[in-house]
Design an enzyme around this catalytic site. Sequence first.
Site, short mmCIF file in Angstrom:
data_model
loop_
_atom_site.label_atom_id
_atom_site.label_comp_id
_atom_site.label_asym_id
_atom_site.label_seq_id
_atom_site.Cartn_x
_atom_site.Cartn_y
_atom_site.Cartn_z
N CYS A 145 0.84 -1.21 0.00
CA CYS A 145 0.00 0.00 0.00
C CYS A 145 0.87 1.26 0.00
O CYS A 145 1.52 1.55 -1.00
CB CYS A 145 -1.01 -0.04 1.16
SG CYS A 145 -2.36 1.14 0.95
N HIS A 157 -3.17 -5.08 1.60
CA HIS A 157 -2.56 -5.34 2.91
C HIS A 157 -2.56 -6.84 3.21
O HIS A 157 -3.46 -7.35 3.87
CB HIS A 157 -3.37 -4.62 4.01
CG HIS A 157 -3.23 -3.14 4.01
ND1 HIS A 157 -2.35 -2.47 4.82
CD2 HIS A 157 -3.86 -2.19 3.27
CE1 HIS A 157 -2.44 -1.17 4.60
NE2 HIS A 157 -3.35 -0.97 3.66
N GLU A 203 -0.90 -8.42 5.29
CA GLU A 203 -0.71 -8.70 6.72
C GLU A 203 -2.01 -8.67 7.51
O GLU A 203 -2.05 -9.10 8.67
CB GLU A 203 0.29 -7.68 7.30
CG GLU A 203 -0.25 -6.29 7.57
CD GLU A 203 -0.47 -5.42 6.33
OE1 GLU A 203 -0.94 -4.27 6.50
OE2 GLU A 203 -0.20 -5.86 5.19
#
EC number: 4.3.3.6
Length: 196
Positions: A79, A170, A172
């Site tokens: 990002c 994202h 994660e």
Amino acid sequence: MVKIGVLALQGAVREHIQSLEACGVEAIAIKHKEELNEIDGLILPGGESTTMRRLIDKYDFMDSLKKFAADGKPMFGTCAGLILLAKNLVGYNEPHIGVMDVTVERNSFGRQVDSFEADLAIRNVATSFPAVFIRAPHIVEAGENVEILAKHEGRIVAARDGQFLGCSFHPELTEDHRFTAYFVEMVKEAKQKTLV
């Protein structure tokens, strides 16, 4: 054994560290530029790119980040991290770190669509990956040696340029660690080359 750092100035640092640990590697939150010497790869997390740039300048990280890249060590921008890595930014004259041969547009899915999740096929990673997009940028243009790894609605949202990996989403923020594991393999391969 490789050590991977997460630039800990802003953004989803803890989640990246948990994802790296789930992949079985040592993860370090990087708060001082000297700590870059201790790691084999670096993740630039999502956050707010202008805020991150201000903090990079405030803590005098920029030259050290460029040297880290010049030393051939892998870097993964997610990002806002992708925006930091890009050589070109739509509407801006100057890049930030400027090492990945891509042109990136900020907030390119529209401010109205603040966040959404999409199922992505990521080349060499997964036929189905749950990608979380939050005020996401996308890659408008990629250099000839850049490998396009994923698209969403015709827009490039993940790519690799040699030692640099970038994505609009994202990884994660999900329990799926396969894209992080792909970066871990990049770091292991790069370290192996330096040992030869």
